[in-house]
Scaffold this motif. Structure first.
Motif, PDB file in Angstrom:
ATOM      1  N   GLY A  72       0.803  -1.209   0.000  1.00  0.00           N
ATOM      2  CA  GLY A  72       0.000   0.000   0.000  1.00  0.00           C
ATOM      3  C   GLY A  72       0.835   1.257   0.000  1.00  0.00           C
ATOM      4  N   PRO A  73       0.240   2.396   0.333  1.00  0.00           N
ATOM      5  CA  PRO A  73       0.933   3.677   0.311  1.00  0.00           C
ATOM      6  C   PRO A  73       2.236   3.652   1.133  1.00  0.00           C
ATOM      7  N   GLY A  74       3.279   4.220   0.544  1.00  0.00           N
ATOM      8  CA  GLY A  74       4.573   4.263   1.205  1.00  0.00           C
ATOM      9  C   GLY A  74       5.474   3.091   0.880  1.00  0.00           C
ATOM     10  N   ASP A  75       4.907   2.021   0.310  1.00  0.00           N
ATOM     11  CA  ASP A  75       5.695   0.836  -0.038  1.00  0.00           C
ATOM     12  C   ASP A  75       6.296   0.976  -1.433  1.00  0.00           C
ATOM     13  N   GLU A  76       7.367   0.226  -1.662  1.00  0.00           N
ATOM     14  CA  GLU A  76       7.975   0.128  -2.978  1.00  0.00           C
ATOM     15  C   GLU A  76       7.965  -1.334  -3.422  1.00  0.00           C
ATOM     16  N   ALA A 118      18.626  -2.380  -5.591  1.00  0.00           N
ATOM     17  CA  ALA A 118      17.518  -1.417  -5.569  1.00  0.00           C
ATOM     18  C   ALA A 118      16.702  -1.472  -4.280  1.00  0.00           C
ATOM     19  N   ILE A 119      17.014  -2.409  -3.397  1.00  0.00           N
ATOM     20  CA  ILE A 119      16.233  -2.566  -2.165  1.00  0.00           C
ATOM     21  C   ILE A 119      16.507  -1.407  -1.202  1.00  0.00           C
ATOM     22  N   THR A 120      15.430  -0.853  -0.661  1.00  0.00           N
ATOM     23  CA  THR A 120      15.522   0.222   0.332  1.00  0.00           C
ATOM     24  C   THR A 120      14.667  -0.186   1.551  1.00  0.00           C
ATOM     25  N   PRO A 121      14.709   0.596   2.617  1.00  0.00           N
ATOM     26  CA  PRO A 121      13.843   0.290   3.767  1.00  0.00           C
ATOM     27  C   PRO A 121      12.348   0.286   3.429  1.00  0.00           C
ATOM     28  N   ARG A 122      11.973   0.903   2.297  1.00  0.00           N
ATOM     29  CA  ARG A 122      10.559   0.958   1.905  1.00  0.00           C
ATOM     30  C   ARG A 122      10.141  -0.208   0.998  1.00  0.00           C
ATOM     31  N   THR A 123      11.109  -1.009   0.568  1.00  0.00           N
ATOM     32  CA  THR A 123      10.791  -2.105  -0.332  1.00  0.00           C
ATOM     33  C   THR A 123       9.959  -3.168   0.384  1.00  0.00           C
ATOM     34  N   LYS A 124       8.819  -3.520  -0.212  1.00  0.00           N
ATOM     35  CA  LYS A 124       7.919  -4.512   0.385  1.00  0.00           C
ATOM     36  C   LYS A 124       7.896  -5.816  -0.412  1.00  0.00           C
TER      37      LYS A 124
END
Length: 378
Positions: A72-76, A118-124
């Motif tokens: 959802g919102p905020g996820d990558e 490409a993985i960040t703390p926001r990656t889901k």
């Protein structure tokens, strides 16, 4: 709309397909009936998965997978820019951000090494796309997701029947779920239609609710647990899919024969083009027959000349997703962001391709392609 002597694609419709659909029409049971259930069971058996949930399109299947995975919102979500736009739109639909990585020049699928970077703390999650009927590197992508505690999902809309190391794409051993599409240019068709497959019972239950207005599966008709959608597949489409699935191995073999016929006839043009390659450990399920023109050949001029001569071709995928107007505007993408993707998209051309393409039409397409390239070399 231009009329073409030789069309880019055509569905393989047999008498048994027609009889199945007519039988449903005569039954008077046109929705929420036994054919959808029968089709789902047959599809699950074909792949060797526990659950198959039919819906009205591959796009709906992707959308519901994202929702059920809790994205959802905020996820990558990391995915490929070299695909049909639905691979990214399904991420946008749930308020998340598609994060693109470049593709491998041989397989045309996402480069796993770039996925990890490409993985960040926001990656889901990671959405692996099996492009042109060739499985993504499922083992590597699943391992990356396990290391980083991410969800792995599969966009298998172009890959029914594809295998990697003898295992079918979307068999439930890699991604928690896979999405499938049955548009008329696919390996099999329901007209419009899609499917989600999974071995996870809770995931399957969620998909079943979402496709039918969020209804509780065991409650009364008008009781709804969640906000859902009307993504149901009708009985006529399910009947067509069921009949098509009975012939899937034969249809895949016919598509492979057409691809091999093209390969043989295009060998003399190898200095000017390259067909889709074989990749070790993979068996392609032929979705389209796409070639890569060498850089000294102008793809758009060749395509225009073929169209002038009545041969319909496709430019897969040009422009790639990140250079589509909506993604340029939202994220500011410019040329050069993903050089391999852009190079392939600029040189790729799909030739007429389907199970019933006559030998004479294959000959004619190849002759026209030869003449178009020859004209450019003057």
């Amino acid at each position: 709309m231009a009329e073409f002597r030789i069309k880019l694609s055509a569905p393989d419709i047999a008498d048994d397909d027609i009889e199945e659909v007519v039988g449903v029409l005569r039954s008077g049971w046109l929705s929420l009936g036994p054919k959808v259930i029968e089709f789902e069971q047959a599809f699950a058996n074909y792949l060797g998965v526990k659950h198959a949930i039919a819906c009205n399109s591959g796009t709906s299947a992707l959308h519901m997978m994202m929702l059920t995975a809790g994205i959802g919102p905020g996820d990558e979500v990391i995915t490929s820019p070299f695909s049909f736009i639905a691979s990214a739109n399904c991420i946008e639909m749930v308020g998340a951000k598609p994060v693109f990585v470049d593709i491998d020049e041989l397989s045309l699928n996402m480069d796993p090494a770039l996925v990890e970077k490409a993985i960040t703390p926001r990656t889901k999650a990671v959405l692996g796309v099996h492009i042109f009927g060739l499985s993504a590197e499922n083992d590597k992508l699943k391992a990356i997701c396990e290391r980083h505690k991410l969800v792995y999902l599969e966009d298998a809309c172009e890959a029914l029947g594809a295998t990697q190391n003898g295992r079918k794409a979307g068999d439930g051993r890699h991604g928690i779920a896979a999405a499938w599409g049955f548009y008329p240019n696919k390996q099999m068709t329901t007209g419009e239609g899609g499917m989600v497959t999974t071995n996870d019972e809770a995931f399957a239950t969620s998909i079943r609710k979402l496709r039918n207005q969020g209804r509780n599966l065991s409650a009364a008709w008008l009781e709804h647990d969640v906000v859902g959608y009307n993504f149901r597949l009708d009985e006529m489409s399910a009947a067509l899919g069921l009949a098509q699935l009975r012939r899937i191995d034969d249809m895949l073999a016919k598509r492979e024969r057409v691809a091999h016929a093209y390969n043989e006839r295009l060998w003399p043009l190898r200095e000017h083009l390259k067909p889709l390659p074989e990749v070790m450990g993979h068996r392609r399920s032929w979705f389209v027959y796409s070639i890569m023109l060498k850089r000294h050949i102008d793809r758009d001029k060749v395509a225009a000349k073929l169209a002038e001569w009545g041969v319909q071709v496709g430019k897969y995928f040009s422009p790639p997703i990140h250079l589509q107007t909506c993604y340029r505007k939202k994220y500011g993408y410019k040329e050069g962001a993903f050089p391999v993707t852009e190079d392939i998209a600029h040189r790729s051309i799909a030739l007429p391709f389907h199970t019933k393409l006559p030998e004479k039409d294959i000959d004619n397409v190849c002759e026209c392609l030869h003449d178009a390239i020859k004209a450019m070399m003057k």
